[in-house]
Design a protein around this motif. Structure first.
Motif, PDB file in Angstrom:
ATOM      1  N   TYR A  73       0.826  -1.206   0.000  1.00 45.95           N
ATOM      2  CA  TYR A  73       0.000   0.000   0.000  1.00 45.95           C
ATOM      3  C   TYR A  73       0.861   1.256   0.000  1.00 45.95           C
ATOM      4  N   GLU A  74       1.951   1.255   0.752  1.00 45.63           N
ATOM      5  CA  GLU A  74       2.851   2.411   0.756  1.00 45.63           C
ATOM      6  C   GLU A  74       3.490   2.603  -0.624  1.00 45.63           C
ATOM      7  N   ARG A  75       3.860   1.489  -1.292  1.00 43.16           N
ATOM      8  CA  ARG A  75       4.428   1.603  -2.641  1.00 43.16           C
ATOM      9  C   ARG A  75       3.380   2.097  -3.629  1.00 43.16           C
ATOM     10  N   TYR A  76       2.132   1.649  -3.456  1.00 43.12           N
ATOM     11  CA  TYR A  76       1.044   2.124  -4.310  1.00 43.12           C
ATOM     12  C   TYR A  76       0.865   3.630  -4.156  1.00 43.12           C
ATOM     13  N   LEU A  77       0.859   4.120  -2.905  1.00 51.12           N
ATOM     14  CA  LEU A  77       0.692   5.558  -2.673  1.00 51.12           C
ATOM     15  C   LEU A  77       1.833   6.354  -3.290  1.00 51.12           C
ATOM     16  N   SER A 104      -8.427  10.884  -6.318  1.00 55.62           N
ATOM     17  CA  SER A 104      -7.730  10.584  -5.069  1.00 55.62           C
ATOM     18  C   SER A 104      -7.348   9.107  -5.066  1.00 55.62           C
ATOM     19  N   PRO A 105      -6.297   8.753  -4.336  1.00 50.23           N
ATOM     20  CA  PRO A 105      -5.892   7.336  -4.305  1.00 50.23           C
ATOM     21  C   PRO A 105      -6.897   6.495  -3.541  1.00 50.23           C
ATOM     22  N   LEU A 106      -6.838   5.199  -3.775  1.00 51.42           N
ATOM     23  CA  LEU A 106      -7.693   4.275  -3.042  1.00 51.42           C
ATOM     24  C   LEU A 106      -7.301   4.283  -1.568  1.00 51.42           C
ATOM     25  N   ASP A 107      -8.296   4.100  -0.706  1.00 50.28           N
ATOM     26  CA  ASP A 107      -7.923   3.933   0.699  1.00 50.28           C
ATOM     27  C   ASP A 107      -7.399   2.512   0.894  1.00 50.28           C
ATOM     28  N   ARG A 108      -6.849   2.236   2.061  1.00 51.71           N
ATOM     29  CA  ARG A 108      -6.187   0.948   2.295  1.00 51.71           C
ATOM     30  C   ARG A 108      -7.129  -0.236   2.050  1.00 51.71           C
ATOM     31  N   LYS A 109      -8.368  -0.115   2.494  1.00 49.23           N
ATOM     32  CA  LYS A 109      -9.327  -1.204   2.355  1.00 49.23           C
ATOM     33  C   LYS A 109      -9.684  -1.450   0.880  1.00 49.23           C
ATOM     34  N   ALA A 110      -9.912  -0.392   0.124  1.00 49.72           N
ATOM     35  CA  ALA A 110     -10.230  -0.529  -1.296  1.00 49.72           C
ATOM     36  C   ALA A 110      -9.033  -1.069  -2.067  1.00 49.72           C
ATOM     37  N   PHE A 111      -7.825  -0.629  -1.693  1.00 50.10           N
ATOM     38  CA  PHE A 111      -6.624  -1.139  -2.343  1.00 50.10           C
ATOM     39  C   PHE A 111      -6.491  -2.637  -2.105  1.00 50.10           C
ATOM     40  N   PHE A 112      -6.692  -3.092  -0.877  1.00 47.19           N
ATOM     41  CA  PHE A 112      -6.592  -4.508  -0.560  1.00 47.19           C
ATOM     42  C   PHE A 112      -7.601  -5.301  -1.377  1.00 47.19           C
ATOM     43  N   ARG A 113      -8.842  -4.809  -1.441  1.00 49.79           N
ATOM     44  CA  ARG A 113      -9.896  -5.489  -2.196  1.00 49.79           C
ATOM     45  C   ARG A 113      -9.524  -5.582  -3.678  1.00 49.79           C
ATOM     46  N   ALA A 114      -9.031  -4.478  -4.257  1.00 50.60           N
ATOM     47  CA  ALA A 114      -8.645  -4.460  -5.673  1.00 50.60           C
ATOM     48  C   ALA A 114      -7.481  -5.413  -5.942  1.00 50.60           C
ATOM     49  N   GLU A 115      -6.535  -5.467  -5.031  1.00 50.48           N
ATOM     50  CA  GLU A 115      -5.398  -6.387  -5.196  1.00 50.48           C
ATOM     51  C   GLU A 115      -5.850  -7.837  -5.122  1.00 50.48           C
ATOM     52  N   GLN A 116      -6.771  -8.145  -4.230  1.00 48.38           N
ATOM     53  CA  GLN A 116      -7.285  -9.512  -4.139  1.00 48.38           C
ATOM     54  C   GLN A 116      -7.988  -9.906  -5.429  1.00 48.38           C
ATOM     55  N   GLU A 117      -8.790  -9.011  -5.992  1.00 48.85           N
ATOM     56  CA  GLU A 117      -9.470  -9.302  -7.254  1.00 48.85           C
ATOM     57  C   GLU A 117      -8.475  -9.454  -8.388  1.00 48.85           C
ATOM     58  N   ARG A 118      -7.467  -8.597  -8.435  1.00 47.04           N
ATOM     59  CA  ARG A 118      -6.467  -8.679  -9.499  1.00 47.04           C
ATOM     60  C   ARG A 118      -5.697  -9.998  -9.433  1.00 47.04           C
ATOM     61  N   LYS A 119      -5.366 -10.432  -8.229  1.00 44.28           N
ATOM     62  CA  LYS A 119      -4.568 -11.645  -8.075  1.00 44.28           C
ATOM     63  C   LYS A 119      -5.354 -12.912  -8.329  1.00 44.28           C
ATOM     64  N   TRP A 120      -6.626 -12.942  -7.922  1.00 44.86           N
ATOM     65  CA  TRP A 120      -7.344 -14.204  -7.885  1.00 44.86           C
ATOM     66  C   TRP A 120      -8.458 -14.340  -8.898  1.00 44.86           C
ATOM     67  N   ASN A 121      -8.784 -13.326  -9.661  1.00 46.49           N
ATOM     68  CA  ASN A 121      -9.832 -13.435 -10.677  1.00 46.49           C
ATOM     69  C   ASN A 121      -9.206 -13.591 -12.057  1.00 46.49           C
ATOM     70  N   GLY A 122      -9.881 -14.356 -12.880  1.00 47.88           N
ATOM     71  CA  GLY A 122      -9.412 -14.539 -14.245  1.00 47.88           C
ATOM     72  C   GLY A 122      -8.488 -15.735 -14.384  1.00 47.88           C
ATOM     73  N   VAL A 123      -8.147 -16.036 -15.617  1.00 44.66           N
ATOM     74  CA  VAL A 123      -7.263 -17.164 -15.916  1.00 44.66           C
ATOM     75  C   VAL A 123      -5.829 -16.734 -15.665  1.00 44.66           C
TER      76      VAL A 123
END
Length: 64
Positions: free
Chosen positions: A24-28, A41-60
């Motif tokens: 999250y610090e690197r993202y900011l 404005s940047p994502l807050d910590r909770k939204a960033f975590f949620r977006a990272e989880q979707e990016r990592k685990w969704n899709g082929v």
């Protein structure tokens, strides 16, 4: 004390980077450098975590 403190700090920063704990610090930092002038404005910590989880685990995630 500062002689001992600096290597410990470097080790701790390296460990956080390797484990992804500082994502999250690197993202900011990236956002401030590349996107701050776009008016959003940047994502807050909770939204960033949620977006990272979707990016990592969704899709082929395989090559074939």
């Amino acid at each position: 004390m500062t002689v001992l403190k600096n290597p410990l700090r470097k080790f701790w920063c390296g460990l956080r980077h390797i484990s992804g704990d500082d994502a999250y610090e690197r993202y900011l930092e990236h956002w401030r450098v590349h996107h701050a002038t776009e008016g959003a404005s940047p994502l807050d910590r909770k939204a960033f975590f949620r977006a990272e989880q979707e990016r990592k685990w969704n899709g082929v995630k395989r090559c074939c």
